[in-house]
Design a protein around this motif. Structure first.
Motif, PDB file in Angstrom:
ATOM      1  N   ASN A 285       0.869  -1.178   0.000  1.00  0.00           N
ATOM      2  CA  ASN A 285       0.000   0.000   0.000  1.00  0.00           C
ATOM      3  C   ASN A 285       0.905   1.226   0.000  1.00  0.00           C
ATOM      4  OD1 ASN A 285      -1.617   2.191   0.729  1.00  0.00           O
ATOM      5  ND2 ASN A 285      -3.101   0.823   1.731  1.00  0.00           N
ATOM      6  N   PHE A 286       1.007   1.852  -1.139  1.00  0.00           N
ATOM      7  CA  PHE A 286       1.963   2.950  -1.299  1.00  0.00           C
ATOM      8  C   PHE A 286       1.456   4.245  -0.660  1.00  0.00           C
ATOM      9  CE2 PHE A 286       2.482  -0.004  -4.842  1.00  0.00           C
ATOM     10  CZ  PHE A 286       3.801  -0.365  -4.670  1.00  0.00           C
ATOM     11  N   ILE A 287       0.166   4.327  -0.417  1.00  0.00           N
ATOM     12  CA  ILE A 287      -0.395   5.532   0.206  1.00  0.00           C
ATOM     13  C   ILE A 287      -0.078   5.520   1.697  1.00  0.00           C
ATOM     14  CG2 ILE A 287      -2.552   6.808   0.679  1.00  0.00           C
ATOM     15  CD1 ILE A 287      -1.821   6.730  -2.295  1.00  0.00           C
ATOM     16  N   GLU A 288      -0.316   4.353   2.314  1.00  0.00           N
ATOM     17  CA  GLU A 288      -0.082   4.271   3.768  1.00  0.00           C
ATOM     18  C   GLU A 288       1.300   3.720   4.109  1.00  0.00           C
ATOM     19  OE1 GLU A 288      -3.292   1.970   5.341  1.00  0.00           O
ATOM     20  OE2 GLU A 288      -4.807   3.283   4.454  1.00  0.00           O
ATOM     21  N   ASN A 289       2.100   3.468   3.066  1.00  0.00           N
ATOM     22  CA  ASN A 289       3.447   2.931   3.276  1.00  0.00           C
ATOM     23  C   ASN A 289       3.433   1.605   4.053  1.00  0.00           C
ATOM     24  OD1 ASN A 289       5.572   3.993   1.993  1.00  0.00           O
ATOM     25  ND2 ASN A 289       6.158   5.425   3.612  1.00  0.00           N
ATOM     26  N   LYS A 290       2.486   0.757   3.731  1.00  0.00           N
ATOM     27  CA  LYS A 290       2.405  -0.542   4.412  1.00  0.00           C
ATOM     28  C   LYS A 290       2.737  -1.644   3.411  1.00  0.00           C
ATOM     29  CE  LYS A 290      -1.042   0.587   7.890  1.00  0.00           C
ATOM     30  NZ  LYS A 290      -2.464   0.511   8.217  1.00  0.00           N
ATOM     31  N   PHE A 291       3.608  -2.541   3.854  1.00  0.00           N
ATOM     32  CA  PHE A 291       4.052  -3.592   2.935  1.00  0.00           C
ATOM     33  C   PHE A 291       4.024  -4.943   3.638  1.00  0.00           C
ATOM     34  CE2 PHE A 291       5.976   0.410   1.816  1.00  0.00           C
ATOM     35  CZ  PHE A 291       5.709   0.513   0.469  1.00  0.00           C
ATOM     36  N   ASP A 292       3.588  -5.932   2.926  1.00  0.00           N
ATOM     37  CA  ASP A 292       3.550  -7.280   3.488  1.00  0.00           C
ATOM     38  C   ASP A 292       4.075  -8.244   2.422  1.00  0.00           C
ATOM     39  OD1 ASP A 292       3.006  -9.489   4.983  1.00  0.00           O
ATOM     40  OD2 ASP A 292       0.885  -9.584   4.427  1.00  0.00           O
ATOM     41  N   PHE A 293       5.206  -8.901   2.749  1.00  0.00           N
ATOM     42  CA  PHE A 293       5.817  -9.792   1.750  1.00  0.00           C
ATOM     43  C   PHE A 293       5.859 -11.226   2.258  1.00  0.00           C
ATOM     44  CE2 PHE A 293       7.728  -5.572   1.186  1.00  0.00           C
ATOM     45  CZ  PHE A 293       7.401  -5.326  -0.135  1.00  0.00           C
ATOM     46  N   ASN A 294       5.443 -12.157   1.438  1.00  0.00           N
ATOM     47  CA  ASN A 294       5.551 -13.595   1.775  1.00  0.00           C
ATOM     48  C   ASN A 294       6.188 -14.313   0.587  1.00  0.00           C
ATOM     49  OD1 ASN A 294       3.946 -13.586   4.320  1.00  0.00           O
ATOM     50  ND2 ASN A 294       2.388 -12.813   2.903  1.00  0.00           N
ATOM     51  N   LEU A 295       7.402 -13.880   0.269  1.00  0.00           N
ATOM     52  CA  LEU A 295       8.010 -14.328  -0.989  1.00  0.00           C
ATOM     53  C   LEU A 295       8.472 -15.781  -0.965  1.00  0.00           C
ATOM     54  CD1 LEU A 295       9.954 -11.100  -1.972  1.00  0.00           C
ATOM     55  CD2 LEU A 295       7.647 -11.795  -2.561  1.00  0.00           C
ATOM     56  N   LYS A 296       8.554 -16.360   0.242  1.00  0.00           N
ATOM     57  CA  LYS A 296       8.987 -17.765   0.281  1.00  0.00           C
ATOM     58  C   LYS A 296       7.960 -18.665  -0.419  1.00  0.00           C
ATOM     59  CE  LYS A 296       7.365 -18.998   4.971  1.00  0.00           C
ATOM     60  NZ  LYS A 296       6.633 -17.757   5.268  1.00  0.00           N
ATOM     61  N   ASN A 297       6.722 -18.169  -0.502  1.00  0.00           N
ATOM     62  CA  ASN A 297       5.694 -18.957  -1.187  1.00  0.00           C
ATOM     63  C   ASN A 297       5.997 -19.151  -2.664  1.00  0.00           C
ATOM     64  OD1 ASN A 297       4.213 -19.274   1.137  1.00  0.00           O
ATOM     65  ND2 ASN A 297       2.988 -17.425   0.788  1.00  0.00           N
ATOM     66  N   ILE A 298       6.859 -18.290  -3.218  1.00  0.00           N
ATOM     67  CA  ILE A 298       7.259 -18.479  -4.629  1.00  0.00           C
ATOM     68  C   ILE A 298       8.767 -18.718  -4.720  1.00  0.00           C
ATOM     69  CG2 ILE A 298       5.364 -17.220  -5.724  1.00  0.00           C
ATOM     70  CD1 ILE A 298       7.307 -14.778  -5.869  1.00  0.00           C
ATOM     71  N   SER A 299       9.342 -19.152  -3.606  1.00  0.00           N
ATOM     72  CA  SER A 299      10.788 -19.448  -3.527  1.00  0.00           C
ATOM     73  C   SER A 299      11.628 -18.252  -3.950  1.00  0.00           C
ATOM     74  CB  SER A 299      11.134 -20.652  -4.397  1.00  0.00           C
ATOM     75  OG  SER A 299      10.303 -21.730  -4.087  1.00  0.00           O
ATOM     76  N   ALA A 300      11.207 -17.074  -3.557  1.00  0.00           N
ATOM     77  CA  ALA A 300      11.966 -15.864  -3.909  1.00  0.00           C
ATOM     78  C   ALA A 300      12.372 -15.107  -2.650  1.00  0.00           C
ATOM     79  CB  ALA A 300      11.128 -14.979  -4.829  1.00  0.00           C
ATOM     80  N   GLU A 301      12.538 -15.857  -1.546  1.00  0.00           N
ATOM     81  CA  GLU A 301      12.849 -15.181  -0.277  1.00  0.00           C
ATOM     82  C   GLU A 301      14.231 -14.530  -0.273  1.00  0.00           C
ATOM     83  OE1 GLU A 301      12.323 -18.314  -0.864  1.00  0.00           O
ATOM     84  OE2 GLU A 301      13.024 -19.672   0.695  1.00  0.00           O
TER      85      GLU A 301
END
Lengths: 338, 383
Positions: free
Chosen positions: B130-146
């Protein structure tokens, strides 16, 4: 009207119903379209034209010549000309064109070849129109004593039964006949006994009464309907009158409105006729499912078979069959599911 | 393939508009309109001003998120619905690749002004920014990109915030992720990237817009190869343009295309607008990579009805696995001979898209004359 209006705006989404001269069949169509609102036709949406199949045949020949069946026949155009409609009618403005005629074997103008041509040509209500021939007459939809009616499958009438009024007498006051006439009976009461002379008002109150589905608050519902419409004296009279009339009706006893009930009745009539048509056509199928049987029906084959069995002027017979109620499964066979 | 597309508050589509490519009927005819249980050939019919072109622009919007930036001026004023109180438009794409569902959702205030974006693969949230509120949530291990260093992306975001350059400001995380991670070649993300890269839209302007003849030089160059010229000639002949063609390389290294007669007639200067439109269509879609999704807006505006039919059939034949959306005003194409009721849609004035089989309770059959039914008002409620 503004400065840019240059002609009458095009009206489409219309329906044309071409029926036998007198419009006695309207009760049936009114009930069909009311009981199956999915078809999205009301009697107000329909242009009804009364004629005879052989007269219609002649109009078509006059317009398109002897080889009319090789042409793109436009029935709304023909009807428009016959009734001097203010604008030229065109089939492209009509969603459905239904032709509903009696088989009328006893008609002096009866001609196998002509009706077979008509039956073959008019096969799609959304396009050139669809012909529904009823055997021996449209009243055959009333030819039931109960449901299921095991006798219907083998029911025939002799070709010697003529004229048509004799067949009408035969089915008069049948189980279905009394059900179908019920709205008209209420309308008559409202008009004659309660002095509701405006036909629109009459229909309105009639529809309200037919909507009632609960025997437990019948009295309250009747009162609500007539509260403002009738004088106190008439109101009290109507409460007794309609209470007595409605309380022993099958639909009320089953907690259904009249049209909900009629939907079930029509379903029964249709399914009986599908099975009967399948028998007449000698459809070889292992199934007794009406929807699968319906897929195999061919009105041309049925007509040919009826022509065949009714040939003998003394010993001939006609299978009792109503096809115009196939308007419902033709629209969507799923409407027959309960 | 694209399974579902949803857009809201974009141009004339104030309410949610959905193209559900997966909503197919059980028809046993015109089966070549369906590929892997997804509608691959779709015809959209709509009155003037219902937004057929806007719908194409909306479908193509993802290209700006993942690949190119728009060419030419950015008309920022007409991106969001003009009657809305909200100042952003929402997009949601559901792709399916080898039974893996990929959902990419984002909202933007203008073509380059991204507000938020979200990626879900098979129901698992991969990221949500969310670029407006500067909130980020990443779960990249689900695509093996951790192993991806997310901080670098966040740093670049902060750095670009102060930039006046809109393009620098809006760097979707998805685009950054694809560029900066070592995804396996069978990854659904790369397949989506490849799919979007092969999406293409052609408008009337694109078909006959005056172009400098020089722009055709490379195409004429391709045609100079013998087989290619024969193929193009065969295409024109098939469409009913009877002609023989000759290609020549001129002394100044340019290429020229001619109609073959006793005297050669230069093609470009003498071809009819319909033939030029065919050339542009051919140049765009029949040379090079096979498109994944084509949006052909009023594709037959310049063609005789028979040619329009032929073209539609030809597209079906040449691109059995591509998704093609045709828009048209030609009622002749509303036919079960070419398509089927679940592949023919009406775009209404209120921005609703409804397939013919969902626009009536009547059971539509192969024998029905859909064109006549459309004209007589069977589907009127949905127009």
């Amino acid at each position: 009207m503004n400065d840019n209006t240059y002609e009458i705006p095009r009206q489409r989404h219309k329906n044309l119903l071409i029926v036998e001269g007198k419009h006695e069949e309207n009760d049936l169509f009114h009930i069909i379209f009311h009981a199956f609102p999915e078809i999205e036709i009301t009697m107000e949406d329909i242009m009804i034209y009364g004629t005879n199949i052989y007269d219609l045949y002649n109009y078509i020949v006059r317009e398109y010549g002897d080889y009319w069946y090789e042409d793109d026949v436009d029935l709304p155009f023909i009807v428009g000309k016959k009734i001097d409609h203010p604008i030229t009618l065109n089939k492209k403005d009509f969603i459905n064109v239904y032709l509903v005629f009696d088989y009328e074997h006893h008609d002096p103008k009866f001609c196998e070849q002509k009706i077979e041509h008509m039956q073959r040509y008019f096969y799609d209500s959304t396009d050139m129109g669809k012909l529904y021939l009823n055997y021996p007459m449209i009243e055959s939809y009333k030819h039931f004593t109960c449901f299921p009616d095991n006798n219907f499958e083998n029911l025939t009438v002799d070709v010697t039964l003529k004229p048509g009024s004799k067949y009408k007498d035969l089915v008069h006051d049948s189980y279905v006949d009394s059900l179908v006439k019920f709205p008209r009976k209420i309308m008559g009461l409202l008009y004659n006994h309660y002095n509701i002379r405006d036909i629109v008002d009459c229909k309105f109150y009639c529809d309200q009464l037919l909507e009632i589905s609960n025997p437990d608050d019948l009295h309250e519902n009747i009162k609500r309907i007539f509260n403002k419409a009738l004088s106190e004296e008439d109101l009290n009279k109507s409460l007794k009158h309609f209470n007595a009339l409605l309380s022993d009706k099958e639909h009320i006893k089953n907690y259904m409105s009249y049209y909900e009930h009629m939907r079930n009745i029509l379903r029964e009539i249709i399914v009986h006729n599908i099975k009967k048509a399948s028998k007449i056509q000698s459809t070889y199928s292992n199934t007794s499912d009406y929807d699968e049987l319906y897929e195999l029906l061919d009105l041309n084959d049925i007509l040919k078979e009826q022509n065949n069995v009714s040939k003998d002027v003394l010993l001939g017979y006609i299978w009792v069959l109503n096809t115009c109620i196939f308007i419902v499964p033709d629209y969507n066979i799923k409407l027959l599911q309960s | 393939m694209l399974k579902k597309f949803e857009v809201r508050n974009f141009k004339n589509f104030k309410d949610n508009l959905t193209i559900d490519f997966g909503n197919i009927g059980g028809y046993q005819f015109s089966t070549d309109c369906i590929t892997d249980n997804i509608i691959s050939k779709m015809l959209i019919y709509g009155k003037n001003g219902t937004g057929k072109t806007n719908l194409g622009v909306a479908v193509m919007d993802i290209i700006y998120s993942l690949l190119d930036y728009p060419i030419g001026s950015l008309d920022e004023n007409i991106y969001v619905n003009a009657d809305s109180n909200e100042d952003y438009a929402e997009f949601r794409y559901t792709f399916t690749f080898n039974e893996t569902d990929v959902i990419y959702r984002y909202s933007k205030s203008s073509v380059l002004d991204l507000r938020d974006e979200e990626l879900i693969i098979d129901g698992q949230n991969i990221f949500c920014c969310n670029f407006i509120e500067n909130k980020f949530d990443f779960n990249l291990k689900n695509i093996s990109a951790e192993s991806v260093v997310i901080d670098r992306y966040l740093e670049s975001l902060n750095k670009n915030k102060s930039s006046d350059d809109l393009i620098e400001k809006a760097l979707p995380f998805l685009r950054w992720l694809i560029s900066n991670s070592a995804l396996t070649s069978d990854s659904a993300l790369l397949r989506m990237y490849d799919y979007v890269g092969r999406m293409s839209m052609l408008t009337i302007g694109g078909m006959v817009l005056y172009r400098s003849k020089r722009m055709y030089n490379s195409f004429f160059g391709i045609l100079n190869e013998k087989d290619e010229l024969k193929k193009f000639e065969g295409f024109l002949n098939l469409m009913g343009v009877e002609c023989s063609l000759v290609s020549k390389k001129l002394p100044d290294e340019r290429y020229e295309l001619y109609f073959k007669h006793k005297k050669l007639i230069p093609f470009y200067e003498n071809a009819s607008s319909g033939t030029l439109a065919l050339l542009n269509m051919y140049r765009r879609f029949f040379i090079g990579k096979i498109p994944s999704l084509m949006y052909l807006d009023e594709f037959d505006a310049f063609y005789h009805f028979e040619m329009a039919e032929n073209l539609l059939k030809y597209f079906k034949l040449r691109f059995p696995n591509s998704q093609i959306i045709f828009t048209t005003h030609n009622t002749n194409l509303i036919s079960n001979r070419l398509l089927r009721p679940d592949c023919i849609f009406i775009l209404s004035r209120t921005g609703k898209l409804t397939s013919l089989n969902n626009a009536t309770q009547r059971e539509l059959r192969e024998g029905h004359n859909l064109e006549k039914m459309y004209i007589s008002g069977e589907f009127e409620k949905y127009e």
